[in-house]
Design an enzyme around this catalytic site. Structure first.
Site, PDB file in Angstrom:
ATOM      1  CD  GLU A   8      -3.791  -8.988   3.486  1.00 44.45           C
ATOM      2  OE1 GLU A   8      -3.167  -8.767   4.374  1.00 44.45           O
ATOM      3  OE2 GLU A   8      -3.369  -9.141   2.267  1.00 44.45           O
ATOM      4  CB  THR A  24      -0.746   0.022   1.189  1.00 47.89           C
ATOM      5  OG1 THR A  24      -1.764  -1.125   1.210  1.00 47.89           O
ATOM      6  CG2 THR A  24      -2.027   1.277   1.350  1.00 47.89           C
ATOM      7  N   GLY A  68       3.152  -3.028   8.345  1.00 43.99           N
ATOM      8  CA  GLY A  68       3.309  -3.314  10.041  1.00 43.99           C
ATOM      9  C   GLY A  68       4.935  -3.672  10.348  1.00 43.99           C
TER      10      GLY A  68
HETATM   11  C1  LIG Z   1      -9.271  -5.253  -5.919  1.00 45.88           C
HETATM   12  C2  LIG Z   1      -8.102  -5.904  -7.016  1.00 45.88           C
HETATM   13  C3  LIG Z   1      -8.449  -7.356  -7.087  1.00 45.88           C
HETATM   14  C4  LIG Z   1      -8.421  -5.437  -8.215  1.00 45.88           C
HETATM   15  O1  LIG Z   1      -7.372  -5.724  -8.774  1.00 45.88           O
HETATM   16  P1  LIG Z   1      -7.419  -5.703 -10.497  1.00 45.88           P
HETATM   17  O2  LIG Z   1      -5.789  -6.019 -11.090  1.00 45.88           O
HETATM   18  O3  LIG Z   1      -7.980  -4.440 -10.897  1.00 45.88           O
HETATM   19  O4  LIG Z   1      -8.201  -6.950 -10.905  1.00 45.88           O
HETATM   20  P2  LIG Z   1      -9.604  -7.012 -11.463  1.00 45.88           P
HETATM   21  O5  LIG Z   1      -9.478  -6.387 -13.001  1.00 45.88           O
HETATM   22  O6  LIG Z   1     -10.716  -6.611 -10.633  1.00 45.88           O
HETATM   23  O7  LIG Z   1      -9.408  -8.469 -12.037  1.00 45.88           O
HETATM   24  C5  LIG Z   1      -8.648  -9.177 -12.806  1.00 45.88           C
HETATM   25  C6  LIG Z   1      -8.607 -10.535 -12.962  1.00 45.88           C
HETATM   26  O8  LIG Z   1      -7.824 -10.977 -11.673  1.00 45.88           O
HETATM   27  C7  LIG Z   1      -8.614 -12.122 -10.505  1.00 45.88           C
HETATM   28  N1  LIG Z   1      -8.280 -11.572  -9.297  1.00 45.88           N
HETATM   29  C8  LIG Z   1      -7.852 -10.298  -8.779  1.00 45.88           C
HETATM   30  N2  LIG Z   1      -7.349 -10.494  -7.717  1.00 45.88           N
HETATM   31  C9  LIG Z   1      -7.067 -11.972  -7.350  1.00 45.88           C
HETATM   32  C10 LIG Z   1      -6.530 -12.768  -6.579  1.00 45.88           C
HETATM   33  N3  LIG Z   1      -6.106 -12.135  -5.160  1.00 45.88           N
HETATM   34  N4  LIG Z   1      -6.375 -13.844  -6.805  1.00 45.88           N
HETATM   35  C11 LIG Z   1      -6.924 -14.502  -7.898  1.00 45.88           C
HETATM   36  N5  LIG Z   1      -7.347 -13.811  -8.899  1.00 45.88           N
HETATM   37  C12 LIG Z   1      -7.562 -12.593  -8.702  1.00 45.88           C
HETATM   38  C13 LIG Z   1      -9.937 -11.222 -10.963  1.00 45.88           C
HETATM   39  O9  LIG Z   1     -11.238 -12.260 -10.207  1.00 45.88           O
HETATM   40  C14 LIG Z   1     -10.314 -11.189 -12.308  1.00 45.88           C
HETATM   41  O10 LIG Z   1     -10.397 -12.294 -12.927  1.00 45.88           O
HETATM   42  P3  LIG Z   1     -11.354 -12.420 -13.972  1.00 45.88           P
HETATM   43  O11 LIG Z   1     -10.753 -11.411 -15.138  1.00 45.88           O
HETATM   44  O12 LIG Z   1     -12.819 -11.914 -13.615  1.00 45.88           O
HETATM   45  O13 LIG Z   1     -11.379 -13.834 -14.679  1.00 45.88           O
HETATM   46  C15 LIG Z   1      -6.992  -5.783  -6.526  1.00 45.88           C
HETATM   47  O14 LIG Z   1      -6.496  -4.434  -6.548  1.00 45.88           O
HETATM   48  C16 LIG Z   1      -6.721  -6.107  -4.760  1.00 45.88           C
HETATM   49  O15 LIG Z   1      -6.612  -7.108  -4.364  1.00 45.88           O
HETATM   50  N6  LIG Z   1      -6.970  -5.026  -3.958  1.00 45.88           N
HETATM   51  C17 LIG Z   1      -6.689  -5.048  -2.427  1.00 45.88           C
HETATM   52  C18 LIG Z   1      -5.439  -4.614  -2.121  1.00 45.88           C
HETATM   53  C19 LIG Z   1      -5.174  -5.417  -0.694  1.00 45.88           C
HETATM   54  O16 LIG Z   1      -5.926  -6.527  -0.498  1.00 45.88           O
HETATM   55  N7  LIG Z   1      -4.172  -4.938   0.087  1.00 45.88           N
HETATM   56  C20 LIG Z   1      -3.727  -5.573   1.256  1.00 45.88           C
HETATM   57  C21 LIG Z   1      -2.513  -4.824   1.323  1.00 45.88           C
HETATM   58  S1  LIG Z   1      -1.575  -5.740   2.535  1.00 45.88           S
HETATM   59  C22 LIG Z   1      -2.307  -5.628   4.124  1.00 45.88           C
HETATM   60  O17 LIG Z   1      -3.134  -4.818   4.299  1.00 45.88           O
HETATM   61  C23 LIG Z   1      -1.774  -6.100   5.179  1.00 45.88           C
HETATM   62  C24 LIG Z   1      -2.624  -6.122   6.749  1.00 45.88           C
HETATM   63  C25 LIG Z   1      -1.911  -7.253   7.580  1.00 45.88           C
HETATM   64  C26 LIG Z   1      -1.768  -6.601   8.911  1.00 45.88           C
HETATM   65  O18 LIG Z   1      -1.414  -5.497   9.191  1.00 45.88           O
HETATM   66  O19 LIG Z   1      -2.018  -7.562   9.843  1.00 45.88           O
HETATM   67  C1  LIG Z   2      -4.215  -1.381  10.622  1.00 45.72           C
HETATM   68  C2  LIG Z   2      -3.890  -1.422   9.230  1.00 45.72           C
HETATM   69  C3  LIG Z   2      -2.743  -2.201   8.835  1.00 45.72           C
HETATM   70  C4  LIG Z   2      -2.326  -2.298   7.565  1.00 45.72           C
HETATM   71  N1  LIG Z   2      -1.235  -2.932   7.061  1.00 45.72           N
HETATM   72  C5  LIG Z   2      -0.603  -3.001   5.943  1.00 45.72           C
HETATM   73  C6  LIG Z   2       0.487  -3.606   5.682  1.00 45.72           C
HETATM   74  O1  LIG Z   2       1.054  -4.352   6.604  1.00 45.72           O
HETATM   75  N2  LIG Z   2       1.015  -3.652   4.417  1.00 45.72           N
HETATM   76  C7  LIG Z   2       0.148  -3.055   3.465  1.00 45.72           C
HETATM   77  O2  LIG Z   2       0.779  -3.097   2.041  1.00 45.72           O
HETATM   78  N3  LIG Z   2      -0.931  -2.439   3.455  1.00 45.72           N
HETATM   79  C8  LIG Z   2      -1.319  -2.320   5.048  1.00 45.72           C
HETATM   80  N4  LIG Z   2      -2.558  -1.798   5.243  1.00 45.72           N
HETATM   81  C9  LIG Z   2      -3.233  -0.977   4.152  1.00 45.72           C
HETATM   82  C10 LIG Z   2      -4.417  -1.628   3.640  1.00 45.72           C
HETATM   83  O3  LIG Z   2      -4.165  -2.830   2.856  1.00 45.72           O
HETATM   84  C11 LIG Z   2      -5.501  -0.533   2.709  1.00 45.72           C
HETATM   85  O4  LIG Z   2      -5.797   0.432   3.694  1.00 45.72           O
HETATM   86  C12 LIG Z   2      -6.379  -1.175   2.056  1.00 45.72           C
HETATM   87  O5  LIG Z   2      -6.228  -2.210   1.252  1.00 45.72           O
HETATM   88  C13 LIG Z   2      -7.672  -0.472   1.604  1.00 45.72           C
HETATM   89  O6  LIG Z   2      -6.938   0.684   0.793  1.00 45.72           O
HETATM   90  P1  LIG Z   2      -7.012   2.133   1.018  1.00 45.72           P
HETATM   91  O7  LIG Z   2      -6.649   2.360   2.407  1.00 45.72           O
HETATM   92  O8  LIG Z   2      -6.122   2.793  -0.161  1.00 45.72           O
HETATM   93  O9  LIG Z   2      -8.663   2.671   0.689  1.00 45.72           O
HETATM   94  P2  LIG Z   2      -9.181   2.919  -0.559  1.00 45.72           P
HETATM   95  O10 LIG Z   2      -8.904   1.787  -1.685  1.00 45.72           O
HETATM   96  O11 LIG Z   2      -8.754   4.350  -1.119  1.00 45.72           O
HETATM   97  O12 LIG Z   2     -10.549   2.830  -0.109  1.00 45.72           O
HETATM   98  C14 LIG Z   2     -11.142   4.024   0.279  1.00 45.72           C
HETATM   99  C15 LIG Z   2     -12.700   3.912   0.051  1.00 45.72           C
HETATM  100  O13 LIG Z   2     -12.960   3.878  -1.175  1.00 45.72           O
HETATM  101  C16 LIG Z   2     -13.708   2.814  -1.701  1.00 45.72           C
HETATM  102  N5  LIG Z   2     -13.385   2.279  -3.007  1.00 45.72           N
HETATM  103  C17 LIG Z   2     -11.939   1.793  -3.436  1.00 45.72           C
HETATM  104  N6  LIG Z   2     -11.870   1.381  -4.652  1.00 45.72           N
HETATM  105  C18 LIG Z   2     -13.441   1.144  -5.008  1.00 45.72           C
HETATM  106  C19 LIG Z   2     -13.874   0.331  -6.063  1.00 45.72           C
HETATM  107  N7  LIG Z   2     -13.222  -0.275  -7.014  1.00 45.72           N
HETATM  108  N8  LIG Z   2     -15.035   0.326  -6.076  1.00 45.72           N
HETATM  109  C20 LIG Z   2     -15.889   0.939  -4.960  1.00 45.72           C
HETATM  110  N9  LIG Z   2     -15.672   1.544  -4.066  1.00 45.72           N
HETATM  111  C21 LIG Z   2     -14.261   1.622  -3.794  1.00 45.72           C
HETATM  112  C22 LIG Z   2     -13.635   1.814  -0.615  1.00 45.72           C
HETATM  113  O14 LIG Z   2     -14.650   0.808  -0.339  1.00 45.72           O
HETATM  114  C23 LIG Z   2     -13.379   2.681   0.566  1.00 45.72           C
HETATM  115  O15 LIG Z   2     -14.576   2.846   1.186  1.00 45.72           O
HETATM  116  C24 LIG Z   2      -3.200  -1.866   6.361  1.00 45.72           C
HETATM  117  C25 LIG Z   2      -4.223  -0.769   6.899  1.00 45.72           C
HETATM  118  C26 LIG Z   2      -4.615  -0.840   8.198  1.00 45.72           C
HETATM  119  C27 LIG Z   2      -5.897  -0.123   8.493  1.00 45.72           C
END
Ligand SMILES: CC(C)(COP(=O)(O)OP(=O)(O)OC[C@H]1O[C@@H](n2cnc3c(N)ncnc32)[C@H](O)[C@@H]1OP(=O)(O)O)[C@@H](O)C(=O)NCCC(=O)NCCSC(=O)CCCC(=O)O
Ligand SMILES: Cc1cc2nc3c(=O)[nH]c(=O)nc-3n(C[C@H](O)[C@H](O)[C@H](O)COP(=O)(O)OP(=O)(O)OC[C@H]3O[C@@H](n4cnc5c(N)ncnc54)[C@H](O)[C@@H]3O)c2cc1C
Length: 596
Positions: A362, A79, A118
């Site tokens: 996540e 992120t 983190g």
């Molecule tokens: C929302 C999407 C999925 C959108 O990505 P995109 O490239 O625009 O994909 P799309 O056009 O919607 O789909 C294309 C295609 O890719 C597939 N796909 C998407 N994600 C996955 C996956 N994970 N596994 C397997 N397949 C996946 C989708 O189903 C689509 O498939 P399709 O084209 O429909 O066949 C992606 O940007 C995403 O996963 N965003 C979420 C970011 C996230 O989860 N960040 C986490 C950061 S780490 C964190 O927060 C750690 C915290 C831990 C802690 O502190 O404890």
């Molecule tokens: C406690 C904590 C720990 C974290 N730890 C990590 C870490 O270790 N590593 C890491 O990489 N990240 C980490 N993150 C970041 C986290 O993964 C992101 O905050 C999360 O993926 C959401 O992305 P964003 O904050 O940019 O929100 P955004 O994606 O900007 O979302 C903001 C708002 O816009 C809306 N929105 C965004 N896209 C769309 C869409 N396509 N359609 C409709 N609505 C949409 C969302 O629903 C939301 O309401 C952490 C976050 C927190 C809070």
């Protein structure tokens, strides 16, 4: 505070490592060290799993021993300030320089800075960085790199690295979340994690994996784990709230009768017993999801990625719903404990701040449900083309002829009712998208105009999956149990079905033959069931088997000495060290004397 937490974190981790115990034990003991989060959470939670999931065997041989022995401490920096959801929009770049066989990392703008990882602020000396990979002038999208950011001897940031802590948050204040910027920072070519894609010495990009999203594999893994974490977190909260509700006496519904335990109020049972059921539902669903996940991994090892889309859809909606339900139900546990639930010493605030964060990290709730919706709509269209449905979508077949499902209030009938709601809501979304397209919209706009319904359809699908898995797994796992245990666990799974049927009467009226009379019957059965569960309520939370050191709660300790513990904690607060605060003499007294 930070120093104490780092010490505790290392004692916890090295202690368990020495004992060679597994992660469930780690989970169940680490809480005895922290009310909040370890700065090492991401090291074991994401850094190590990414090395395993994204590195070649040779790279694993180099990095895994260092990580497992804590010779390097890592995190996962994906992120950025400007992007979290939209990974393809990440701005950090890694440009290959064939003349030196290095990647040059850059964060071109402030919005490109990595933000949130983190442990990044002051703890980690390495991290996984997701960066846009450029080679020979072509961008190949986000790829994972292992990057050393601090000197392993001095812990000083390396030249070209800007790193620090992001500051206070709603919770997670011991997680040491940080920011990270790169100024032409060079890393060896070998630091690209090359299991799914490689860059040769001359800069040629070689795609290895057949599926374009295997780079996102760590997120799928963490989402799967989070469902289990939520069951554990909610089980702690409801243990605290039920035990406190058994100790707390309040009001006098009947004259000249003693004040009853608040747990005897039906409204209190309504608030809390769904929490017990939901903790069980999520634990059983998480085990089922884990088995699905390991099955897909096995398929992928054989080169078959056909089952990955369904796993992505399941892990997305189950992560979204489990974290959302848990956040809401932990807050409900706090509400059920009155003022004392608002005390930090109850541990409910810390549990809530952890759970509410998981609804965002996540993968944000809305975004992940839309990912599931994408799979549901595609499945509907495949069904229309006569193609087979995946196992979790078999219920769509029942909706082909569009006939309304006849309402049956048995547990199995209610599960079928939720299938009908999910099928109906997905069908309504497909109809809406097609209507907008027929009115001249392109697909993307028609999709956007339907997203509110699509989120609802994904939630309905997820609820149907949870209801079915919870019911089936309860029946399977209690088959050999005593009649008494079987009856109590059956009551809990039935309560879950009745609770959600009453929460979703609108959908059931729309997509089944449910009537007003049926709703009255549901309500009466639900209330009667609350009374049946009441005698076992304390036993059910005791069965979660949390030691006081893990619960860390003045309200939830096993001995029930709530008031003594509240007072003990109150007397420990710094303000009580002196009978008169020096602020009286500095400010209040001069103000009283008109001298301020
Ligand atoms: C929302 C999407 C999925 C959108 O990505 P995109 O490239 O625009 O994909 P799309 O056009 O919607 O789909 C294309 C295609 O890719 C597939 N796909 C998407 N994600 C996955 C996956 N994970 N596994 C397997 N397949 C996946 C989708 O189903 C689509 O498939 P399709 O084209 O429909 O066949 C992606 O940007 C995403 O996963 N965003 C979420 C970011 C996230 O989860 N960040 C986490 C950061 S780490 C964190 O927060 C750690 C915290 C831990 C802690 O502190 O404890
Ligand atoms: C406690 C904590 C720990 C974290 N730890 C990590 C870490 O270790 N590593 C890491 O990489 N990240 C980490 N993150 C970041 C986290 O993964 C992101 O905050 C999360 O993926 C959401 O992305 P964003 O904050 O940019 O929100 P955004 O994606 O900007 O979302 C903001 C708002 O816009 C809306 N929105 C965004 N896209 C769309 C869409 N396509 N359609 C409709 N609505 C949409 C969302 O629903 C939301 O309401 C952490 C976050 C927190 C809070």
């Amino acid at each position: 505070m930070y120093g104490q937490i780092v010490r505790d974190g290392l004692v916890n981790v090295t202690g368990i490592e020495d004992l060679g115990l597994t992660s469930p034990v780690l989970q169940r003991t680490s809480d005895a060290f922290f009310k909040e989060i370890s700065p090492f959470l991401l090291h074991f939670g994401m850094f190590v799993p990414t090395i395993i999931g994204q590195c070649t065997p040779e790279q694993q041989a180099k990095w895994l021993p260092l990580a497992m022995d804590l010779k390097i401490i890592g995190t996962y920096a994906q992120t950025e300030l400007g992007h979290g959801t939209f990974i393809r929009g990440l701005e950090t770049t890694a440009t290959y320089d064939a003349s030196t066989e290095q990647f040059i990392l850059k964060t071109p703008k402030l919005s490109s800075y990595k933000w949130w990882a983190g442990g990044l602020g002051k703890t980690a000396n390495h991290c996984i960085v997701l960066a846009q990979l450029y080679t020979k002038g072509v961008c190949h999208g986000p790829h994972p790199f292992i990057v050393q950011i601090r000197d392993t001897e001095t812990h000083m940031p390396l030249p070209g690295i800007k790193v620090g802590e992001i500051g206070p948050k709603l919770g997670f204040n011991t997680a040491d979340n940080g920011f990270l910027g790169f100024e032409d920072f060079r890393i060896p070519r070998e630091n690209l994690m090359m299991k799914n894609a490689q860059v040769t010495k001359d800069g040629t990009y070689v795609k290895v994996a057949r599926h374009g999203k295997l780079t996102y594999g760590t997120m799928v893994f963490v989402r799967v784990m989070l469902v289990s974490d939520m069951a554990y977190c909610l089980a702690k909260a409801v243990t605290i709230a039920v035990r406190y509700s058994a100790v707390r006496r309040q009001s006098q519904p009947k004259p000249d009768q003693p004040e009853p335990q608040v747990l005897d109020y039906l409204t209190q049972q309504h608030k809390l017993f769904i929490c017990i059921s939901t903790a069980h539902a999520m634990k059983l669903t998480s085990t089922w999801l884990w088995n699905t996940f390991t099955g897909v991994l096995a398929d992928m090892r054989d080169g078959n990625t056909d089952t990955l889309p369904e796993l992505h859809a399941l892990s997305s909606c189950l992560k979204a719903i489990s974290t959302s339900d848990t956040s809401a139900l932990i807050e409900q546990c706090r509400f059920a404990c009155g003022g004392h639930g608002y005390m930090y010493s109850s541990n409910l605030p810390a549990l809530y701040s952890f759970a509410t964060a998981t609804r965002t990290y996540e993968g944000d709730y809305t975004v992940l449900l839309l990912q599931t919706a994408r799979f549901l709509v595609k499945s509907w269209e495949q069904m229309d083309e006569g193609k087979p449905l995946t196992p979790t979508l078999a219920y769509l077949e029942q909706s082909r002829n569009g006939s309304q499902v006849s309402w049956d209030d048995s547990p199995e009938g209610i599960v079928r009712g939720f299938d009908a709601v999910a099928a109906g809501r997905i069908g309504a979304c497909v109809k809406s998208i097609r209507k907008h397209i027929n009115n001249g919209m392109d697909y993307e706009d028609a999709w956007q105009m339907t997203t509110v319904q699509l989120v609802g359809a994904a939630e309905a699908h997820c609820r149907a999956v949870i209801c079915r898995v919870y019911r089936d797994e309860t029946a399977r796992l209690t088959a050999g149990c005593s009649p008494g245990v079987k009856a109590v666990l059956d009551q809990l799974s039935t309560l879950y079905l009745l609770y959600w049927a009453l929460e979703r009467t609108g959908d059931l009226l729309r997509f089944s033959s449910l009537s007003e009379r049926d709703i009255e019957n549901l309500q009466a059965r639900y209330e009667a069931l609350l009374l049946k569960i009441r005698p076992n309520a304390v036993g059910l939370v005791d069965a979660f088997d949390f030691r006081d050191e893990v619960l860390m709660s003045t309200l939830g300790s096993y001995d029930g000495r709530v008031y003594e513990r509240l007072m003990e904690e109150a007397l420990k607060t710094p303000l009580n060290r002196e009978p008169v605060s020096d602020s009286f003499h500095k400010y209040i007294k001069p103000m009283m004397q008109g001298k301020l």
